[in-house]
Design a protein around this motif. Structure first.
Motif, PDB file in Angstrom:
ATOM      1  N   VAL A   1      24.809 -15.529  36.913  1.00 58.30           N
ATOM      2  CA  VAL A   1      23.572 -15.545  36.135  1.00 58.30           C
ATOM      3  C   VAL A   1      22.573 -14.705  36.919  1.00 58.30           C
ATOM      4  CG1 VAL A   1      21.691 -16.921  35.194  1.00 58.30           C
ATOM      5  CG2 VAL A   1      24.023 -17.799  35.124  1.00 58.30           C
ATOM      6  N   LEU A   2      22.192 -13.575  36.361  1.00 60.01           N
ATOM      7  CA  LEU A   2      21.317 -12.628  37.050  1.00 60.01           C
ATOM      8  C   LEU A   2      19.942 -12.638  36.397  1.00 60.01           C
ATOM      9  CD1 LEU A   2      20.910 -10.373  39.136  1.00 60.01           C
ATOM     10  CD2 LEU A   2      21.864  -8.764  37.476  1.00 60.01           C
ATOM     11  N   ILE A   3      18.935 -13.046  37.157  1.00 62.29           N
ATOM     12  CA  ILE A   3      17.560 -13.067  36.680  1.00 62.29           C
ATOM     13  C   ILE A   3      16.905 -11.759  37.066  1.00 62.29           C
ATOM     14  CG2 ILE A   3      15.338 -14.243  36.847  1.00 62.29           C
ATOM     15  CD1 ILE A   3      16.871 -16.774  37.657  1.00 62.29           C
ATOM     16  N   THR A   4      16.289 -11.067  36.109  1.00 65.52           N
ATOM     17  CA  THR A   4      15.688  -9.780  36.405  1.00 65.52           C
ATOM     18  C   THR A   4      14.626  -9.441  35.370  1.00 65.52           C
ATOM     19  OG1 THR A   4      16.173  -7.422  36.794  1.00 65.52           O
ATOM     20  CG2 THR A   4      17.421  -8.519  35.067  1.00 65.52           C
ATOM     21  N   HIS A   5      13.802  -8.436  35.690  1.00 74.16           N
ATOM     22  CA  HIS A   5      12.894  -7.863  34.692  1.00 74.16           C
ATOM     23  C   HIS A   5      13.180  -6.382  34.512  1.00 74.16           C
ATOM     24  CE1 HIS A   5      10.766  -7.331  38.613  1.00 74.16           C
ATOM     25  NE2 HIS A   5      10.597  -6.116  38.123  1.00 74.16           N
ATOM     26  N   ASP A   6      14.268  -5.915  35.112  1.00 70.80           N
ATOM     27  CA  ASP A   6      14.637  -4.502  35.119  1.00 70.80           C
ATOM     28  C   ASP A   6      15.748  -4.268  34.102  1.00 70.80           C
ATOM     29  OD1 ASP A   6      15.612  -1.947  35.659  1.00 70.80           O
ATOM     30  OD2 ASP A   6      15.221  -2.107  37.809  1.00 70.80           O
TER      31      ASP A   6
ATOM     32  N   GLU B   1      31.913 -14.322  33.695  1.00 67.53           N
ATOM     33  CA  GLU B   1      30.972 -13.612  32.840  1.00 67.53           C
ATOM     34  C   GLU B   1      29.658 -13.425  33.576  1.00 67.53           C
ATOM     35  OE1 GLU B   1      29.634 -14.110  28.253  1.00 67.53           O
ATOM     36  OE2 GLU B   1      29.148 -15.822  29.534  1.00 67.53           O
ATOM     37  N   THR B   2      28.975 -12.327  33.270  1.00 69.28           N
ATOM     38  CA  THR B   2      27.641 -12.094  33.815  1.00 69.28           C
ATOM     39  C   THR B   2      26.615 -12.202  32.700  1.00 69.28           C
ATOM     40  OG1 THR B   2      28.446 -10.624  35.571  1.00 69.28           O
ATOM     41  CG2 THR B   2      26.125 -10.467  35.000  1.00 69.28           C
ATOM     42  N   LEU B   3      25.726 -13.179  32.823  1.00 72.61           N
ATOM     43  CA  LEU B   3      24.627 -13.365  31.882  1.00 72.61           C
ATOM     44  C   LEU B   3      23.346 -12.917  32.568  1.00 72.61           C
ATOM     45  CD1 LEU B   3      23.411 -14.606  29.211  1.00 72.61           C
ATOM     46  CD2 LEU B   3      23.061 -16.693  30.563  1.00 72.61           C
ATOM     47  N   CYS B   4      22.640 -11.970  31.963  1.00 70.57           N
ATOM     48  CA  CYS B   4      21.355 -11.521  32.495  1.00 70.57           C
ATOM     49  C   CYS B   4      20.226 -12.191  31.718  1.00 70.57           C
ATOM     50  CB  CYS B   4      21.224 -10.005  32.399  1.00 70.57           C
ATOM     51  SG  CYS B   4      22.071  -9.118  33.708  1.00 70.57           S
ATOM     52  N   ILE B   5      19.311 -12.823  32.437  1.00 73.76           N
ATOM     53  CA  ILE B   5      18.113 -13.401  31.839  1.00 73.76           C
ATOM     54  C   ILE B   5      16.958 -12.480  32.198  1.00 73.76           C
ATOM     55  CG2 ILE B   5      16.620 -15.411  31.691  1.00 73.76           C
ATOM     56  CD1 ILE B   5      18.912 -17.139  32.578  1.00 73.76           C
TER      57      ILE B   5
ATOM     58  N   ILE C   1      24.036 -17.695  41.082  1.00 72.94           N
ATOM     59  CA  ILE C   1      22.728 -17.446  40.479  1.00 72.94           C
ATOM     60  C   ILE C   1      21.977 -16.462  41.367  1.00 72.94           C
ATOM     61  CG2 ILE C   1      20.537 -18.460  39.791  1.00 72.94           C
ATOM     62  CD1 ILE C   1      22.022 -21.079  39.275  1.00 72.94           C
ATOM     63  N   ALA C   2      21.708 -15.288  40.835  1.00 75.69           N
ATOM     64  CA  ALA C   2      21.015 -14.239  41.592  1.00 75.69           C
ATOM     65  C   ALA C   2      19.626 -14.056  41.006  1.00 75.69           C
ATOM     66  CB  ALA C   2      21.810 -12.933  41.534  1.00 75.69           C
ATOM     67  N   ASP C   3      18.607 -14.459  41.763  1.00 72.42           N
ATOM     68  CA  ASP C   3      17.226 -14.415  41.292  1.00 72.42           C
ATOM     69  C   ASP C   3      16.571 -13.111  41.747  1.00 72.42           C
ATOM     70  OD1 ASP C   3      14.692 -14.864  40.410  1.00 72.42           O
ATOM     71  OD2 ASP C   3      14.298 -16.614  41.667  1.00 72.42           O
ATOM     72  N   GLU C   4      16.598 -12.103  40.874  1.00 74.20           N
ATOM     73  CA  GLU C   4      16.021 -10.787  41.168  1.00 74.20           C
ATOM     74  C   GLU C   4      16.432 -10.304  42.566  1.00 74.20           C
ATOM     75  OE1 GLU C   4      12.093  -9.998  39.956  1.00 74.20           O
ATOM     76  OE2 GLU C   4      12.040 -11.542  38.429  1.00 74.20           O
ATOM     77  N   PRO C   5      17.735 -10.148  42.808  1.00 73.23           N
ATOM     78  CA  PRO C   5      18.196  -9.828  44.164  1.00 73.23           C
ATOM     79  C   PRO C   5      17.870  -8.414  44.616  1.00 73.23           C
ATOM     80  CG  PRO C   5      20.030  -9.728  42.618  1.00 73.23           C
ATOM     81  CD  PRO C   5      18.843 -10.252  41.850  1.00 73.23           C
TER      82      PRO C   5
ATOM     83  N   GLU D   1      23.445  -2.221  33.685  1.00 78.15           N
ATOM     84  CA  GLU D   1      24.499  -2.041  34.682  1.00 78.15           C
ATOM     85  C   GLU D   1      25.388  -3.275  34.808  1.00 78.15           C
ATOM     86  OE1 GLU D   1      26.715  -0.474  37.918  1.00 78.15           O
ATOM     87  OE2 GLU D   1      25.352   0.502  36.515  1.00 78.15           O
ATOM     88  N   MET D   2      24.798  -4.475  34.648  1.00 79.07           N
ATOM     89  CA  MET D   2      25.500  -5.693  35.048  1.00 79.07           C
ATOM     90  C   MET D   2      25.946  -6.606  33.910  1.00 79.07           C
ATOM     91  SD  MET D   2      25.708  -5.695  38.362  1.00 79.07           S
ATOM     92  CE  MET D   2      26.192  -7.411  38.564  1.00 79.07           C
ATOM     93  N   ALA D   3      25.201  -6.646  32.800  1.00 81.40           N
ATOM     94  CA  ALA D   3      25.331  -7.759  31.856  1.00 81.40           C
ATOM     95  C   ALA D   3      26.529  -7.660  30.927  1.00 81.40           C
ATOM     96  CB  ALA D   3      24.049  -7.878  31.025  1.00 81.40           C
ATOM     97  N   ASP D   4      27.117  -8.814  30.648  1.00 84.73           N
ATOM     98  CA  ASP D   4      28.010  -8.990  29.496  1.00 84.73           C
ATOM     99  C   ASP D   4      27.183  -9.468  28.303  1.00 84.73           C
ATOM    100  OD1 ASP D   4      30.489  -8.359  30.815  1.00 84.73           O
ATOM    101  OD2 ASP D   4      30.339 -10.292  31.827  1.00 84.73           O
ATOM    102  N   ARG D   5      26.305 -10.446  28.575  1.00 79.35           N
ATOM    103  CA  ARG D   5      25.387 -10.930  27.552  1.00 79.35           C
ATOM    104  C   ARG D   5      23.980 -10.958  28.125  1.00 79.35           C
ATOM    105  NH1 ARG D   5      25.599 -15.866  26.123  1.00 79.35           N
ATOM    106  NH2 ARG D   5      27.016 -16.603  27.761  1.00 79.35           N
ATOM    107  N   VAL D   6      22.990 -10.911  27.216  1.00 74.81           N
ATOM    108  CA  VAL D   6      21.589 -10.820  27.624  1.00 74.81           C
ATOM    109  C   VAL D   6      20.788 -11.917  26.931  1.00 74.81           C
ATOM    110  CG1 VAL D   6      19.535  -9.359  27.736  1.00 74.81           C
ATOM    111  CG2 VAL D   6      21.811  -8.317  27.875  1.00 74.81           C
TER     112      VAL D   6
END
Length: 338
Positions: free
Chosen positions: A210-215, A36-40, A178-182, A221-226
């Motif tokens: 787990v994708l950390i972003t502000h975009d 799963e991809t979780l976007c924070i 864990i991808a921190d604003e890649p 494009e990426m998230a399953d859950r937000v």
């Protein structure tokens, strides 16, 4: 339902301040399931990176205090020993840093750094680890990977360095990435390539992300859950489809409204959220978003309740009818101003 890969409950983080501890994360809870991809998502300073760093044991224990629980594959990682965390980091949980230049050692070649991680967590020989490093660089889309493996970080462009960091993160086939604003420092073309690469990595390696972003474009494009964070707290949580179709929190409305429209008339100015997030030691009483909220009510002077429904939750006083009415008025106001 299978057990979540990562289960975080009631995470709170404080740092030492001049006048006592300053709480930067308060009562953070979320789960990450298999593949799963979780976007924070949230503005800078909302606590996204600090929360994830605490789970990897990367905060200074002398100046920080971490409370709550976090389990990975059923094992507590907040209370784990340094040796246990050292074995998990890189092998089971990998990190793609926001700045690939500072994430890599400038005096060692790209290949050497990937080989070091592979040998730290596997029994491969130096020759086999080097071969694997070159293969990884090729898999992340780097042309002539053998040559790049022998180069130093400063000799690569930003996009290539980011790909090299991703290759290093994948070197041991981690269960959680864990991808921190890649994509923050990358141009639009390279950003799209990196996101496509992350999609392919989840498909081919079966990793959770787990994708950390502000975009919010990256989120779509990426998230399953937000997970939407503001000033150290989760203000809204739900599936990507639900968040984009019907956001519940006024802060999420502001994030979504800041995206340029794809059709219709071109606005003179993009919508922005007035003001700035509060400093951790200067948070207002009640709802911390209230000073910037266009839909605040008198009740916002008190701490808001957490409302849960249909697999979603929101930290707000507004009920369903209030949300619909106030959201409609905001949309009408934006249409008139554009």
């Amino acid at each position: 339902m299978p057990a979540p890969l990562l289960d975080v409950r009631g995470l709170s983080i404080s740092f030492a301040g001049r006048n006592g501890p300053i709480k930067v994360i308060e009562d953070l809870s979320f789960q990450v399931n298999e593949q799963e991809t979780l976007c924070i998502v949230g503005e800078s300073g909302s606590g996204k990176t600090v929360a994830l760093m605490s789970m990897l044991g990367l905060l200074d224990p002398l100046s920080s205090r971490v409370e709550g629980s976090a389990s990975f594959k059923g094992t507590d990682i907040l209370g784990a020993s340094k040796e246990t965390l050292r074995q998990l980091r890189g092998r089971e949980i990998a990190l793609i840093s926001q700045d690939p230049m500072t994430a890599m050692i400038p005096v060692h070649t790209i290949g050497w750094q990937i080989v070091e991680q592979i040998r730290a967590h596997t029994d491969l020989s130096s020759r086999a680890a080097w071969k694997r490093a070159v293969e990884l660089l090729g898999e992340v889309g780097i042309a002539n990977p053998r040559m790049i493996a022998g180069q130093y970080p400063h000799q690569l462009s930003g996009g290539m360095r980011q790909r090299a960091v991703i290759a290093m993160a994948l070197s041991c086939n981690p269960s959680l990435l864990i991808a921190d604003e890649p994509t923050t420092a990358l141009d639009v073309t390279v950003q799209a390539q990196v996101l496509d690469l992350l999609h392919r990595l989840r498909r081919d390696f079966g990793s959770s992300i787990v994708l950390i972003t502000h975009d919010m474009g990256v989120v779509a494009e990426m998230a399953d859950r937000v997970l939407v964070m503001y000033a150290g707290r989760v203000v809204e949580h739900g599936s990507c489809e639900a968040i984009f179709a019907d956001a519940w929190h006024p802060y999420t409305w502001g994030l979504l409204d800041s995206i340029p429209p794809l059709d219709g008339p071109r606005p003179d100015r993009l919508v922005s959220i007035p003001g700035s997030p509060p400093q951790p030691d200067r948070r207002p009483p009640g709802c911390v978003f209230a000073p910037r909220c266009r839909s605040r009510i008198a009740a916002c002077a008190e701490p808001p309740p957490r409302q849960l429904a249909d697999g979603r939750d929101v930290l707000c006083f507004l009920d369903h009818a209030d949300r619909e009415a106030r959201r409609s008025r905001l949309v009408e106001t934006m249409d008139q101003s554009s």
